[in-house]
Write an enzyme that holds these catalytic residues in place. Sequence first.
Site, PDB file in Angstrom:
ATOM      1  N   ASP A   3       0.862  -1.177   0.000  1.00 31.33           N
ATOM      2  CA  ASP A   3       0.000   0.000   0.000  1.00 31.33           C
ATOM      3  C   ASP A   3       0.904   1.234   0.000  1.00 31.33           C
ATOM      4  O   ASP A   3       2.096   1.150   0.302  1.00 31.33           O
ATOM      5  CB  ASP A   3      -0.880  -0.035   1.250  1.00 31.33           C
ATOM      6  CG  ASP A   3      -1.712   1.202   1.421  1.00 31.33           C
ATOM      7  OD1 ASP A   3      -2.425   1.578   0.475  1.00 31.33           O
ATOM      8  OD2 ASP A   3      -1.645   1.819   2.506  1.00 31.33           O
ATOM      9  N   ASP A  58      -0.322   5.122   0.922  1.00 35.76           N
ATOM     10  CA  ASP A  58      -0.600   6.105   1.974  1.00 35.76           C
ATOM     11  C   ASP A  58      -0.642   5.445   3.344  1.00 35.76           C
ATOM     12  O   ASP A  58      -1.385   4.483   3.564  1.00 35.76           O
ATOM     13  CB  ASP A  58      -1.932   6.803   1.686  1.00 35.76           C
ATOM     14  CG  ASP A  58      -1.852   7.668   0.438  1.00 35.76           C
ATOM     15  OD1 ASP A  58      -1.010   8.578   0.405  1.00 35.76           O
ATOM     16  OD2 ASP A  58      -2.623   7.423  -0.506  1.00 35.76           O
ATOM     17  N   SER A 114      -5.060   2.750  -3.448  1.00 39.90           N
ATOM     18  CA  SER A 114      -6.367   3.305  -3.807  1.00 39.90           C
ATOM     19  C   SER A 114      -6.245   4.647  -4.506  1.00 39.90           C
ATOM     20  O   SER A 114      -7.242   5.191  -4.975  1.00 39.90           O
ATOM     21  CB  SER A 114      -7.238   3.447  -2.551  1.00 39.90           C
ATOM     22  OG  SER A 114      -7.554   2.183  -2.024  1.00 39.90           O
ATOM     23  N   LYS A 155     -10.672  -1.329  -2.114  1.00 39.90           N
ATOM     24  CA  LYS A 155     -10.466  -1.998  -0.844  1.00 39.90           C
ATOM     25  C   LYS A 155     -11.648  -1.615   0.064  1.00 39.90           C
ATOM     26  O   LYS A 155     -12.091  -0.468   0.019  1.00 39.90           O
ATOM     27  CB  LYS A 155      -9.154  -1.544  -0.183  1.00 39.90           C
ATOM     28  CG  LYS A 155      -7.899  -1.835  -1.009  1.00 39.90           C
ATOM     29  CD  LYS A 155      -6.679  -1.168  -0.372  1.00 39.90           C
ATOM     30  CE  LYS A 155      -5.444  -1.330  -1.228  1.00 39.90           C
ATOM     31  NZ  LYS A 155      -4.272  -0.609  -0.684  1.00 39.90           N
ATOM     32  N   ASP A 199      -1.775  -0.154   6.268  1.00 38.74           N
ATOM     33  CA  ASP A 199      -1.963   0.624   7.491  1.00 38.74           C
ATOM     34  C   ASP A 199      -3.414   0.728   7.924  1.00 38.74           C
ATOM     35  O   ASP A 199      -3.689   1.092   9.067  1.00 38.74           O
ATOM     36  CB  ASP A 199      -1.430   2.053   7.297  1.00 38.74           C
ATOM     37  CG  ASP A 199      -2.353   2.873   6.401  1.00 38.74           C
ATOM     38  OD1 ASP A 199      -2.866   3.908   6.864  1.00 38.74           O
ATOM     39  OD2 ASP A 199      -2.579   2.470   5.251  1.00 38.74           O
TER      40      ASP A 199
END
Length: 222
Positions: free
Chosen positions: A17, A19, A113, A144, A169
């Site tokens: 991922d 961010d 995303s 997601k 996260d």
Amino acid sequence: MAAVTPATLTARALLLDMDGTLVNSDAVVERCWRRWAVRHGLDPEQALKVVHGRQGYATMAVLLPDRPMEENHADNRVMLAEETADLDGVVPVPGAPAFMDVIASLPHALVTSADAALARARMGAAALRMPDVRVTAECVGASKPDPEGFLKGAAELGFDPADCVVFEDSEAGIQAGRAAGMRVVGVGPRAAAFAPDVHVEDLTALRVTPAADGTIELTVLA
């Protein structure tokens, strides 16, 4: 593949991922979503509880469940443009530059995303190398916590889901990794509440060791 110890995972490919995992973009995310929440008469603090990990239109659908989805997609395009233009405070997660250097020759993909423009902007602002293989918002039909992005990342790298470890996260991201049949390294304070297979406060707490047989050992440092 099963965990070797509670603090060690082995994998053949890593799915990352962006961010909150590689890039700390919380400042801009909060600025943009606070403005959006106020414009729509929502409590910004409540809105911020659900924004992380999902594509914007999916977050909007959670917060405004009766609104037509086409309005969410339209608002999401505006939100993406705002976020791409606002890079103030975007920095790497501690340990991310060294981590990206260590895995440069190992199988890995970015699964985010964000759309491609936002991913390039934030990785660039954080001075992080962009992986050659990446699955961005344009590549999937579902956000997601749907596992589509992680499954596509594994397929592009040529590995079975069980051989992949996800770095995430957020609750939505961890759920997506689990739904894909993958194990999860939770990164940062948000991740700890959602029972990842292992958890690190940041990427300085993780050692990556490539093995001669092609596996990758991920060890949480004490």
